[in-house]
Design a protein around this motif. Structure first.
Motif, PDB file in Angstrom:
ATOM      1  N   LYS A 117       0.874  -1.171   0.000  1.00  0.00           N
ATOM      2  CA  LYS A 117       0.000   0.000   0.000  1.00  0.00           C
ATOM      3  C   LYS A 117       0.913   1.224   0.000  1.00  0.00           C
ATOM      4  O   LYS A 117       1.285   1.750   1.038  1.00  0.00           O
ATOM      5  CB  LYS A 117      -0.884  -0.015   1.259  1.00  0.00           C
ATOM      6  N   LEU A 119       2.792   4.867  -0.404  1.00  0.00           N
ATOM      7  CA  LEU A 119       2.502   6.180   0.153  1.00  0.00           C
ATOM      8  C   LEU A 119       1.530   6.928  -0.760  1.00  0.00           C
ATOM      9  O   LEU A 119       0.636   7.632  -0.309  1.00  0.00           O
ATOM     10  CB  LEU A 119       3.826   6.948   0.273  1.00  0.00           C
ATOM     11  N   HIS A 181      -2.782   9.270   1.480  1.00  0.00           N
ATOM     12  CA  HIS A 181      -3.676   9.083   2.617  1.00  0.00           C
ATOM     13  C   HIS A 181      -3.024   9.705   3.842  1.00  0.00           C
ATOM     14  O   HIS A 181      -1.965   9.286   4.257  1.00  0.00           O
ATOM     15  CB  HIS A 181      -3.940   7.598   2.832  1.00  0.00           C
ATOM     16  N   ASP A 186      -8.155  11.380   2.287  1.00  0.00           N
ATOM     17  CA  ASP A 186      -7.271  11.263   1.132  1.00  0.00           C
ATOM     18  C   ASP A 186      -7.147  12.640   0.489  1.00  0.00           C
ATOM     19  O   ASP A 186      -8.105  13.415   0.487  1.00  0.00           O
ATOM     20  CB  ASP A 186      -7.848  10.256   0.124  1.00  0.00           C
ATOM     21  N   CYS A 571       8.781   1.459   4.090  1.00  0.00           N
ATOM     22  CA  CYS A 571       7.781   2.504   4.334  1.00  0.00           C
ATOM     23  C   CYS A 571       7.209   3.077   3.050  1.00  0.00           C
ATOM     24  O   CYS A 571       6.081   3.552   3.032  1.00  0.00           O
ATOM     25  CB  CYS A 571       8.389   3.637   5.157  1.00  0.00           C
ATOM     26  N   SER A 574       4.443   0.375   2.311  1.00  0.00           N
ATOM     27  CA  SER A 574       3.417  -0.103   3.244  1.00  0.00           C
ATOM     28  C   SER A 574       2.967   0.948   4.251  1.00  0.00           C
ATOM     29  O   SER A 574       3.790   1.509   4.985  1.00  0.00           O
ATOM     30  CB  SER A 574       3.951  -1.333   3.982  1.00  0.00           C
ATOM     31  N   ARG A 575       1.688   1.158   4.266  1.00  0.00           N
ATOM     32  CA  ARG A 575       1.097   2.096   5.227  1.00  0.00           C
ATOM     33  C   ARG A 575       1.259   1.571   6.654  1.00  0.00           C
ATOM     34  O   ARG A 575       1.565   2.296   7.581  1.00  0.00           O
ATOM     35  CB  ARG A 575      -0.397   2.233   4.886  1.00  0.00           C
ATOM     36  N   LYS A 576       1.078   0.242   6.802  1.00  0.00           N
ATOM     37  CA  LYS A 576       1.176  -0.383   8.122  1.00  0.00           C
ATOM     38  C   LYS A 576       2.593  -0.180   8.698  1.00  0.00           C
ATOM     39  O   LYS A 576       2.759   0.166   9.863  1.00  0.00           O
ATOM     40  CB  LYS A 576       0.870  -1.876   7.972  1.00  0.00           C
ATOM     41  N   ARG A 578       4.649   2.124   7.935  1.00  0.00           N
ATOM     42  CA  ARG A 578       4.889   3.538   8.265  1.00  0.00           C
ATOM     43  C   ARG A 578       4.415   3.819   9.691  1.00  0.00           C
ATOM     44  O   ARG A 578       5.103   4.487  10.462  1.00  0.00           O
ATOM     45  CB  ARG A 578       4.179   4.459   7.277  1.00  0.00           C
ATOM     46  N   SER A 579       3.241   3.271  10.061  1.00  0.00           N
ATOM     47  CA  SER A 579       2.816   3.539  11.451  1.00  0.00           C
ATOM     48  C   SER A 579       3.704   2.791  12.440  1.00  0.00           C
ATOM     49  O   SER A 579       3.957   3.294  13.534  1.00  0.00           O
ATOM     50  CB  SER A 579       1.346   3.232  11.728  1.00  0.00           C
TER      51      SER A 579
END
Ligand code: FES
Length: 626
Positions: A117, A119, A181, A186, A571, A574-576, A578-579
Motif C-alpha cells: 500500500k 505512500l 492518505h 485522502d 515505508c 506499506s502504510r502499516k 509507516r505507522s
C-alpha cells in the motif's frame, strides 16, 4: 572553449569552471568524496592534450604527474583540452547488484505480513459525461464517482482547479488521480487525463553523512529497479554533522548545505531514470531516512539547536513535505516522507534500521548496530528499546583512508594473507576481470585481521617492516601493499590502520557500555544485527578478531547491509509499516554515552587488537598462540 573526452564526447567549458564542474554540468559524475575540496584525491582525470591551470592541494606521485593525472576539482582548462577519465574516478551506479537484492527486499516485505500500500496511490476513473439531466459541476462529478467507490473523504487543493475542466474532458472523461492518505482523509496530489495507472515508481533514499543512496522502486510490485549511490557532497563543509551544523548556522549557509545534498539526490535519480528510460512523471513518492541533522538539512530546517544544550531538534516526526518545497526534481506535488527521528543524535536512519530488522516484534533480547559515520547501537525487544551513539567516524565508508572507497565496483572486499609466503589474495566487487581501484570497509577489516594474525602488524596496529616484504615507506609513513598491478597500488598506510583501530574501539566500547548501563551482559544477547555500507558481506570472524564485535557464536550475528535504505523501502510500500516506524520512534529512549566514564575506559582498552582484556576473546587468544 571545448573539453573533449577520449570517449568522443565534447563539452563546452570556460576557464573559471573546474573540469569536475564542467563534467557534472554535462551529466558526467566523478567520485568526489571530499565534495570538490581537493583533499580526497578521488576525482583524478588524465589530461591528454591542451593547457590546464592545475591547483592541486595534494601531492600526486611522480608516475601520475608523468602520465598527465590532475585533480578534476582543482583543474581549470586554459584552452581546448582532451581528457581521459579513468574507470576508478567514475561515480558508480550499482545496477549489477540489483537482481538478488530485489528478491531479498521483496521477501523481507512479505515476511513482515504487510500488504503493498504505497505512500501514493493511483485510481483510474471513468466519469459519466454531463448531460442536461446530470448537470452537476466537474468537481462534484469527480467526488461523486470517488464516493461511490468507497472514498469517504477527499481533499482537493485549489491548485488543481484552474486546469480541472480541461483535464477531465481531454480523454473522454477518463482521468487518473494520484492521492495520498493522511490521518483522516485522502488528498489529491495529481490529476492527469486518461489511464495512467502504471508504471508507478517511488524513490527510497538513505541520506547518510558520508554517502547518499537512492533505490528506485516499482510501486505495484515492490521490485527494485536500480540503485545509485554517491558521496554526500556536503563533505566539503566538514566530515561530521557538527562541522556542518556550524557552517549552516554560523556562516548562514543552511540553504547551500540543503541544496548540496538535494543536488546529490537529483543527480542519482536522474542517472537511474536515464539508464532505465523512466519518465519523471511516473515517480509518485519519495521516502527518505537519515540521521536527525541530515533529515533537517534535506527539509531545509535550521539544525542549530541540535548542537546546543539541551540538544533539541526542530521536530522528531515531520509533517509531509512536497518535492517542489524542497527542490527534488520530480513532479513538485509529490510527497516526501521523512522518517521519524528519536532525538538529536538518534535519527530516522536508526528507526529505519530497527524496522528492517523487526527486532521490536521479538521477545528475545537483540542488538542492532549501524556502522556508518557515527555508529549507533539499539538494544531491546518487543517491550523496550534503548539507543546510544558512539563516534566511530567514516573510515569504513572509505573516507579518511588513503585508498578507501565505498563498497562499489572495483573495491577490494575480501583479503587473505598466506601465513608462509605473505602472498595476498583479494576479492574485488564486480566482474571477474574488474581491476581493484580501492578498498572498502569489509576489505579493511579483513586485511587488518589477517595482518595481525600473520604478524605484519602488532597489537597496537603498528606495521612491522621486516616480516612480509610488503611494507614500504610511503609519502606519510609506512604502508602495506595490498595490491600492486595494473593501475595504481592499493595500500593501507599506518595512519589508516590507526584510524580503523580507533573506530573499532569506539564500536566495541559502545556495545559494552550500553549493555552495562541497561544491566545486561553479552551472554544475554540472542541476536546481533549489523548494518553498514560493507557491500554484500562482512566477515564476522574477522570483525571479532579485530575486536570490533564481541566474541559470540557466529550464528548470533546477522549482517543486513544498508538498513536505512531498506527501512525507507518498506515505508515507501506499506502504510502499516509507516505507522510501525512512528511507534518505534516514540518507544525508543536515548542514552548519552560520551559523558560516561566507562565508555572512555572501554574505548582506551579497545585500542589494542583485539582488546587489552584478551580473555574476552578466547578464540582469538588461541589463534594468537598457534
Ligand atoms: Fe577532487 Fe576530492 S580531490 S573531489
Amino acid at each position: 572553449m571545448e573539453l573533449s573526452l577520449t570517449s568522443g564526447k565534447k563539452i563546452t567549458c570556460s576557464t573559471d569552471t573546474s573540469i569536475l564542474e564542467a563534467l557534472k554540468l554535462a551529466g558526467i559524475y566523478l567520485t568526489s568524496s571530499c565534495g570538490g575540496k581537493g583533499t580526497c584525491g578521488k576525482c583524478k582525470v588524465i589530461v591528454k592534450s591542451g593547457r590546464v591551470d592545475s591547483r592541486s592541494k595534494i601531492k600526486l606521485t611522480q608516475d601520475e604527474v608523468g602520465k598527465g593525472y590532475v585533480l578534476a576539482c582543482r583543474t581549470f582548462p586554459s584552452e581546448d583540452v582532451l581528457i581521459d577519465i579513468p574507470k576508478e574516478s567514475m561515480l558508480v551506479v550499482e545496477g549489477k547488484v540489483v537482481t538478488g537484492k530485489s528478491k531479498d527486499l521483496q521477501a523481507l516485505l512479505s515476511s513482515t505480513g504487510a500488504e503493498i500500500k504505497p505512500l501514493t496511490e493511483r485510481t483510474v476513473l471513468q466519469l459519466p459525461p454531463p448531460t442536461l439531466d446530470d448537470n452537476i459541476s466537474d468537481l462534484e462529478r469527480l467526488k461523486r464517482e470517488l464516493f461511490s467507490k468507497g472514498m469517504a473523504c477527499l481533499r482537493v487543493p485549489f491548485r488543481f482547479m484552474p486546469d480541472l475542466a480541461k483535464t477531465v474532458r481531454k480523454k473522454n472523461w477518463e482521468i487518473t488521480l494520484s492521492t495520498i492518505h493522511t490521518d483522516d482523509c485522502d488528498e489529491i496530489i495529481r490529476i492527469t487525463s486518461g489511464d495512467k495507472k502504471t508504471p508507478q515508481y517511488g524513490a527510497a533514499i538513505d541520506i547518510g553523512t558520508t554517502t547518499v543512496v537512492v533505490f528506485l522502486i516499482d510501486l505495484s510490485s515492490g521490485e527494485l529497479i536500480d540503485v545509485a549511490s554517491t558521496y554526500n557532497s556536503q563533505i566539503r563543509f566538514g566530515d561530521d554533522v557538527i562541522n556542518r551544523i556550524v557552517h549552516a548556522t554560523e556562516h548562514g549557509k543552511l540553504k547551500e548545505l540543503s541544496d548540496t545534498v538535494i543536488s546529490d539526490i537529483n543527480n542519482l535519480l536522474s542517472i537511474i531514470r536515464k539508464n532505465h528510460h523512466i519518465d519523471v512523471e511516473t515517480i509518485d513518492c519519495v521516502v527518505a531516512a537519515g540521521n536527525t541533522t541530515m533529515t533537517q538539512m534535506v527539509l531545509g530546517l535550521d539544525p542549530g539547536a541540535i548542537r546546543e544544550e539541551p540538544y533539541i531538534p526542530t521536530a522528531n516526526a515531520f509533517p509531509l513535505a512536497f518535492a517542489g518545497e524542497i527542490g527534488i526534481k520530480v513532479n513538485p506535488n509529490i510527497p516526501v516522507y521523512a522518517f521519524p527521528c528519536v532525538a538529536s543524535y538518534v535519527g530516522g536512519d536508526i528507526v529505519a534500521g530497527v524496522l528492517a530488522t523487526q527486532l521490536y516484534k521479538k521477545e528475545e533480547l537483540s542488538i542492532f548496530i549501524d556502522i556508518g559515520t557515527n555508529g549507533e547501537i539499539v538494544i531491546g525487544n518487543s517491550e523496550w528499546l534503548v539507543a546510544a551513539a558512539c563516534s566511530a567516524g567514516p573510515c569504513f565508508e572509505g573516507s579518511g583512508i588513503k585508498c578507501g572507497m565505498r563498497a562499489t565496483e572495483g573495491a577490494i572486499e575480501d583479503v587473505k594473507i598466506n601465513r608462509e609466503t605473505f602472498e595476498v589474495e583479494i576479492q574485488v566487487i564486480g566482474d571477474a576481470d574488474t581491476k581493484p581501484t580501492g578498498i572498502c570497509g569489509s576489505g579493511m577489516i579483513d586485511a587488518i585481521a589477517e595482518m595481525f594474525l600473520t604478524g605484519i602488524i602488532d597489537q597496537k596496529g603498528k606495521l612491522q617492516k621486516d616480516v612480509s616484504g610488503r611494507v614500504r615507506a610511503g609519502e606519510n609513513g609506512l604502508e602495506f601493499v595490498v595490491y600492486s598491478g595494473e593501475g595504481r597500488d592499493i595500500v593501507l598506510a599506518e595512519s589508516d590502520i590507526e584510524n580503523i583501530v580507533r573506530a573499532k574501539a569506539a564500536i566495541y566500547a559502545g556495545f559494552s557500555t550500553l549493555l552495562m548501563e541497561v544491566g545486561f551482559t553479552f551472554n544475554d544477547i540472542q541476536k546481533i544485527y549489523i548494518a553498514g555500507g560493507f557491500g554484500k558481506f562482512l566477515d564476522i570472524e574477522k570483525a571479532i578478531m579485530l575486536g570490533m564485535l564481541p566474541e559470540l557464536p557466529k550464528e548470533k550475528f546477522e549482517y543486513m547491509g544498508n538498513t536505512s535504505v531498506t527501512g525507507a523501502y518498506l515505508c515507501l510500500l506499506s502504510r502499516k509499516l509507516r505507522s510501525e516506524a512512528e511507534e518505534i520512534a516514540k518507544k525508543m529512549t536515548y542514552l548519552e554515552l560520551s559523558v560516561s566514564h566507562s565508555f572512555m575506559n572501554e574505548y582506551v582498552s579497545g585500542l589494542f587488537i583485539p582488546h587489552t582484556n584478551i580473555d574476552a576473546f578466547p578464540g582469538v587468544k588461541k589463534l594468537m598462540t598457534k
